[in-house]
Motif scaffolding. Structure first.
Motif, PDB file in Angstrom:
ATOM      1  N   ARG A  13       1.100  -0.815  -0.073  1.00  0.00           N
ATOM      2  CA  ARG A  13      -0.091  -0.335   0.025  1.00  0.00           C
ATOM      3  C   ARG A  13       1.036   1.183  -0.096  1.00  0.00           C
ATOM      4  NH1 ARG A  13      -2.759  -3.208  -2.088  1.00  0.00           N
ATOM      5  NH2 ARG A  13      -4.670  -3.539  -1.076  1.00  0.00           N
TER       6      ARG A  13
ATOM      7  N   ASN B 193      -3.433   4.353   2.043  1.00  0.00           N
ATOM      8  CA  ASN B 193      -3.814   3.089   1.962  1.00  0.00           C
ATOM      9  C   ASN B 193      -4.190   2.831   0.079  1.00  0.00           C
ATOM     10  OD1 ASN B 193      -3.331   1.731   4.173  1.00  0.00           O
ATOM     11  ND2 ASN B 193      -5.673   3.333   4.396  1.00  0.00           N
TER      12      ASN B 193
ATOM     13  N   HIS C 175      -2.244  -1.485   6.013  1.00  0.00           N
ATOM     14  CA  HIS C 175      -3.431  -0.451   6.540  1.00  0.00           C
ATOM     15  C   HIS C 175      -2.723   0.237   7.477  1.00  0.00           C
ATOM     16  CE1 HIS C 175      -6.874   0.840   5.671  1.00  0.00           C
ATOM     17  NE2 HIS C 175      -7.502   1.517   7.484  1.00  0.00           N
TER      18      HIS C 175
END
Length: 179
Positions: free
Chosen positions: A72, A100, A141
């Motif tokens: 990410r 993200n 995340h």
């Protein structure tokens, strides 16, 4: 060709003073392909305020063939020249942050920390540098805070990156001034 383009990023960022004003020297691992309509951001080319009033299209081109689908990224856009290049007392003005982001660059499923704010340099302050920074998140995340209510001036990309253990992998920028 991709390696040559990536090598030119550092040279251009140094020449424009983005290194060291905004970021320290780093090793680029990707290209940031940014377009406003059909016009690409190309390491310092010029845009008008009207050309940049809508959120740009963003894509990443990685310097490795096997990009990790679980990786990410976070994208920032800052103006290190606020309110003017000669007196940047509001350095850096935060224009946009999206976190993200999946490796395919899909911003619709990403975390929007604040809404896009197009360039609006004050009259008679000359050209401002608008810098896009792409960081790799070290975890899949991050629960980033929504920043819309936080003052946009005096944001520090370096400090934000350090706080969230982000690794800078690419940058791009354009110039803009009020006519």
């Amino acid at each position: 060709m991709l390696i040559t383009a990536i090598e030119s990023i550092i040279e251009s960022l140094k020449k424009a003073g983005i290194i060291p004003d905004v970021v320290d020297e780093f090793k680029p691992e990707a290209l940031l392909d940014i377009k406003y309509g059909e016009k690409k951001v190309e390491l310092g080319n010029k845009f008008t305020i009207d050309e940049t009033n809508k959120t740009p299209d963003v894509n990443f081109v990685f310097n490795k063939s096997d990009s990790d689908d679980k990786s990410r990224y976070i994208l920032m856009m800052v103006d290190p020249d606020a309110p003017s290049p000669k007196n940047p007392t509001h350095r850096e003005w935060r224009h946009w942050i999206v976190g993200n982001i999946s490796s395919d660059g899909n911003l619709s499923e990403a975390t929007h920390l604040d809404d896009y704010m197009g360039p609006s340099p004050p009259s008679e302050t000359g050209e401002h540098r608008y810098v896009f920074l792409l960081y790799h998140q070290q975890v899949p995340h991050i629960d980033y805070p929504r920043l819309d209510k936080v003052k946009r001036n005096n944001f520090k990309a370096r400090q934000f990156a350090e706080q969230y253990s982000l690794k800078l992998i690419s940058a791009n920028y354009f110039m803009c001034k009020r006519d």
